[in-house]
Design a protein around this motif. Structure first.
Motif, mmCIF file in Angstrom:
data_model
loop_
_atom_site.group_PDB
_atom_site.id
_atom_site.type_symbol
_atom_site.label_atom_id
_atom_site.label_comp_id
_atom_site.label_asym_id
_atom_site.label_seq_id
_atom_site.Cartn_x
_atom_site.Cartn_y
_atom_site.Cartn_z
ATOM 1 N N LYS A 1 -4.865 2.664 7.091
ATOM 2 C CA LYS A 1 -6.258 3.129 7.314
ATOM 3 C C LYS A 1 -6.859 1.812 8.229
ATOM 4 O O LYS A 1 -7.824 2.439 8.961
ATOM 5 C CB LYS A 1 -6.867 3.315 6.050
ATOM 6 C CG LYS A 1 -6.617 4.740 5.282
ATOM 7 C CD LYS A 1 -7.511 4.808 4.162
ATOM 8 C CE LYS A 1 -6.981 6.117 3.355
ATOM 9 N NZ LYS A 1 -7.406 6.322 2.109
ATOM 10 N N ARG B 1 1.711 1.018 15.463
ATOM 11 C CA ARG B 1 2.821 1.928 15.034
ATOM 12 C C ARG B 1 2.153 3.005 14.218
ATOM 13 O O ARG B 1 2.680 3.634 13.393
ATOM 14 C CB ARG B 1 3.588 0.906 14.096
ATOM 15 C CG ARG B 1 4.254 -0.134 15.107
ATOM 16 C CD ARG B 1 5.396 -0.740 14.537
ATOM 17 N NE ARG B 1 5.262 -2.007 13.683
ATOM 18 C CZ ARG B 1 5.511 -2.383 12.495
ATOM 19 N NH1 ARG B 1 6.180 -1.612 11.947
ATOM 20 N NH2 ARG B 1 5.324 -3.356 11.901
ATOM 21 N N GLU C 1 0.775 -8.448 9.618
ATOM 22 C CA GLU C 1 0.863 -7.631 10.684
ATOM 23 C C GLU C 1 -0.598 -7.665 11.623
ATOM 24 O O GLU C 1 -0.705 -7.765 12.725
ATOM 25 C CB GLU C 1 1.293 -6.178 10.275
ATOM 26 C CG GLU C 1 2.738 -6.303 9.997
ATOM 27 C CD GLU C 1 3.273 -4.865 9.498
ATOM 28 O OE1 GLU C 1 4.527 -4.724 9.245
ATOM 29 O OE2 GLU C 1 2.387 -3.915 9.530
ATOM 30 N N GLY D 1 -3.195 -0.130 4.176
ATOM 31 C CA GLY D 1 -2.987 -0.948 5.575
ATOM 32 C C GLY D 1 -2.913 0.059 6.675
ATOM 33 O O GLY D 1 -3.583 -0.366 7.752
ATOM 34 N N ASN E 1 0.854 -1.025 -0.084
ATOM 35 C CA ASN E 1 0.158 0.023 -0.067
ATOM 36 C C ASN E 1 1.092 1.228 0.135
ATOM 37 O O ASN E 1 1.808 1.372 0.832
ATOM 38 C CB ASN E 1 -0.826 0.059 1.115
ATOM 39 C CG ASN E 1 -1.845 -1.227 1.249
ATOM 40 O OD1 ASN E 1 -1.589 -1.861 2.072
ATOM 41 N ND2 ASN E 1 -2.781 -1.311 0.358
#
Lengths: 238, 321
Positions: free
Chosen positions: B155, B138, B187, B153, A36
């Motif tokens: 968001k 993070r 993750e 990712g 992304n």
């Protein structure tokens, strides 16, 4: 069908696409892979004539993007990541609307869409408002809307995200048929097994080309067994 | 410090399921979405909801989040009927709806604060939770970035953080990894497993079958009914269909050839390979005779069923979808 020379796009101090060089031929399925934020969507939007590059050149369907972006837009189909569908219109009305943008009459639009509606088993939704249909079916509709005017070049930005496993295979069967009929398909995906269905792929990382080639070549060159492993090796910037 | 929910006094019979649906039916206008569905989500596990698009997954989730009027059958959460105890249930569950649900023009921190205020979290308590949320997501370095400028990712991690800000006992996540790249997806699932270890119950829907295999329990919905329900490891182990993975330099040509072979029930593309299913075992002699007729066939191997094989087989058996 597509050629870029040092294509670059900056947003302020951030470089989204950094000196990208691509050559994509007629009838090719070309995959864009990357994390992304790696620059896939920005590149697609430049090639669709939706945003101007900061520097560098691009040709799409033999047309120079800088000078003839309006003609480029007529030669391409574009399925964006975010639905460009009208939620308050029926599925049928969306098809007619999108066909109309390319000067197809209502009946022609519906006739062109019909085989796809059958393929995706979604005729039952034809008279539903788009906001009432499940997201996976909106995705199918968005694909159909990008194809009814028979463009020689098709850009699909994450077409199969959030689509069920069976329908994903139908998407790829459509993509493979398009390529076999001589159309050029540029497709981005986060499904690494789908990367295997592409003739060639570009792996982007932080706006640059981290690798380009056929899945078989790239796996062999980097000594990995799958595109997933290749992605973990090349695409994660950290 | 952890994200685990505070001990709740009300209705905490330990053995009780976190969620219980009994004979639940629901329809939108003419379309039935869910039919006579009975389902339990046990406390302290990750429960996956899978099924084809339009199977009823979101309807089940919305009913649990007290967003639907349950007229047929019953839906209860923490032992409380959703129709009667909306406020209490909502204060104890976190919901991450399908697709992006944040305020695009607010920053990361402002989104978190907004949801904290919504749930009446005192400022000091919020400041503590925010640090915990930043440490697992993070997102700390990006706290002043507007939501619309985050990558996909990030968001999704922010949306999850917003659903967690009031330390809910139950998390309901509707396709949380939609559009998320492979690394961020791993993750995200690490985070879900950490939350589970800290005592949360998680109900999650997904279109990724590798994620379904990471759940403790999985329910496959189809046309508003349950087609498969249980521990994925056990389901995979007990699956009886023979599955073979075939390698070919021309997989589409091989697929066309196999379609005419009576031994083959179905064939499906899996990346560069083709998976075929068969009622009987297929021996090396048979494969060699196929290879003689279709030289692009390079290799074959019997493989254990994956959740995606099972999903496709069940859908294949239901012709009219």
């Amino acid at each position: 069908m597509i050629r870029t020379v040092d294509l670059t796009k900056r947003f302020g101090s951030f470089t989204a696409v950094d000196k990208l060089n691509l050559e994509i031929g007629r009838g090719e399925i070309f995959g864009f892979l990357g994390a992304n934020g790696a620059g896939k969507t920005t590149t697609i939007r430049i090639l669709c004539g939706l945003t101007r590059p900061t520097s560098g050149r691009a040709e799409v369907a033999g047309l120079d993007l800088a000078r003839r972006s309006e003609q480029v837009k007529r030669s391409i189909g574009y399925m964006s990541q975010r639905f460009a569908l009208y939620e308050d219109l029926k599925l049928r009305e969306n098809l007619v609307f999108y066909g109309g943008l390319y000067r197809l009459g209502p009946q022609t639009s519906l006739n062109k869409a019909k085989p796809y509606l059958e393929r995706f088993a979604m005729e039952r939704y034809t008279d539903e408002l788009v906001r009432e249909i499940p997201p996976g079916y909106k995705q199918r509709l968005a694909l159909i809307c990008a194809l009814t005017h028979d463009p020689p070049v098709v850009f699909l930005d994450e077409p199969t995200s959030g689509v069920d496993p069976q329908a994903r295979r139908e998407f790829w069967s459509v993509i493979s048929d398009l390529a076999a009929s001589g159309k050029t398909v540029i497709v981005s995906t986060h499904y690494m097994e789908e990367a295997e269905y592409c003739h060639r792929v570009l792996i982007m990382r932080d706006g640059i080309s981290a690798a380009q080639g056929s899945p078989a070549e790239l796996k062999a060159a980097h000594g990995v067994g799958s595109m997933q492993e290749l992605f973990l090796l090349l695409a994660s910037g950290e | 410090m952890t994200l685990s929910p505070p001990d709740s006094e009300a209705g905490s019979k330990v053995s009780e399921a976190a969620v219980s649906l009994k004979g639940f039916s629901f329809q939108y206008q003419a379309h039935p979405a869910v039919r006579d569905l009975s389902l339990e989500v046990q406390n302290g596990i990750i429960h996956g909801l899978i099924g084809p698009d339009g199977a009823g997954k979101t309807t089940v989730m919305r009913s649990i989040c007290t967003l639907l009027d349950v007229a047929e059958g019953s839906v209860s959460v923490f032992g409380l009927e959703v129709n009667k105890h909306r406020t209490e249930i909502r204060s104890r569950l976190g919901y991450m709806p399908q697709r992006f649900s944040l305020y695009q023009d607010l920053t990361v921190e402002e989104n978190l604060r907004f949801f904290a205020r919504l749930f009446g979290i005192p400022e000091q308590e919020y400041a503590r939770r925010r640090e915990t949320l930043y440490s697992f997501s993070r997102l700390g370095p990006f706290q002043n970035r507007r939501a619309k400028a985050l990558s996909g990712g990030m968001k999704q991690k922010l949306a999850l953080s917003c659903a967690l800000v009031h330390a809910p006992e139950l998390l309901v996540l509707d396709e949380p990894t939609f559009g998320v790249d492979p690394v961020s997806r791993m993750e995200f699932w690490d985070i879900l497993h950490d939350l589970k270890k800290q005592g949360s119950t998680i109900l999650v829907s997904t279109a990724y079958m590798d994620e379904a295999e990471k759940c403790d329990h999985v329910t496959l919905l189809h046309k508003g009914r349950i087609l498969l329900d249980g521990d994925p490891a056990r389901i995979l182990k007990n699956w009886t269909t023979n599955i073979y993975s075939l390698g070919s330099d021309a997989p589409r040509e091989l697929a066309r050839f196999l379609a005419s072979q009576p031994e083959v029930l179905s064939s499906q593309f899996f990346g560069a390979d083709l998976h075929i299913t068969a009622k009987e075992e297929i021996g090396a002699t048979k494969f060699r005779s196929w290879q003689a007729q279709c030289p692009s066939l390079r290799k074959w191997e019997k493989i254990p069923a994956g959740m995606e094989d099972i999903f496709l087989e069940l859908m294949e058996n239901d012709q009219d979808r």
